[in-house]
Design an enzyme around this catalytic site. Structure first.
Site, PDB file in Angstrom:
ATOM      1  N   HIS A  65      46.911  19.397  11.670  1.00 33.71           N
ATOM      2  CA  HIS A  65      47.100  18.516  10.516  1.00 33.71           C
ATOM      3  C   HIS A  65      48.532  18.622  10.041  1.00 33.71           C
ATOM      4  CE1 HIS A  65      46.169  22.486   8.929  1.00 33.71           C
ATOM      5  NE2 HIS A  65      46.883  22.158   7.868  1.00 33.71           N
ATOM      6  N   SER A  66      48.911  17.698   9.200  1.00 30.39           N
ATOM      7  CA  SER A  66      50.195  17.741   8.525  1.00 30.39           C
ATOM      8  C   SER A  66      49.984  17.117   7.153  1.00 30.39           C
ATOM      9  CB  SER A  66      51.259  16.995   9.335  1.00 30.39           C
ATOM     10  OG  SER A  66      52.549  17.271   8.830  1.00 30.39           O
TER      11      SER A  66
END
Length: 150
Positions: A65-66
């Site tokens: 994820h970011s």
């Protein structure tokens, strides 16, 4: 209610040579189904390069994820199981399940995260996902999961 994960965002027994390829394959499902642009996949990889393998959130499980970003078009998750364990460099050991979470904002993904955490905190569910040969079976596990009351 919107499903936690769509069957089109699941692939089973995928081969990847390294953790970067695994993140490309997992993120690629969200790319192909219109949830993200390819820039988001690179962001997930760059984040690991900068911060280390913190995305390995439990034995056998990585959650790429970011931060929320314009490269996220819709909030969603993808999941791949690997045909062989991969070393992400984590103290938690090698990974068999790679998920990618794309969040449009800071809050819209919280329900999905709660289901992921609840479902995958039970070791037998990780075993079922790793052994699964039918994507609809995996999708159903996530989309019908309910927290049992204590």
């Amino acid at each position: 209610m919107e499903p936690i994960i769509e069957t089109k965002n699941i692939r089973l027994q995928v081969h990847a040579d390294n953790w970067e390829e695994a993140l490309w394959l997992s993120g690629g499902l969200l790319l192909d189904s219109g949830y993200i642009t390819k820039e988001y996949i690179q962001m997930t990889i760059d984040t690991v390069k900068e911060m280390g393998p913190y995305i390995v959130i439990g034995p056998g499980l990585a959650l790429g994820h970011s931060r929320p970003d314009p490269s996220v078009l819709r909030t969603g998750i993808s999941l791949i199981t690997l045909d062989q364990e991969l070393d992400f460099g984590s103290e938690l050991g090698p990974v068999r399940v790679v998920m990618t979470l794309a969040a449009k904002d800071n809050n819209s993904h919280m329900d999905k995260l709660q289901v992921i955490a609840g479902l995958l905190s039970q070791e037998e569910n990780m075993d079922k996902i790793c052994a699964a040969r039918d994507v609809s079976q995996v999708a159903e596990m996530f989309n019908t999961f309910e927290f049992s009351s204590l």
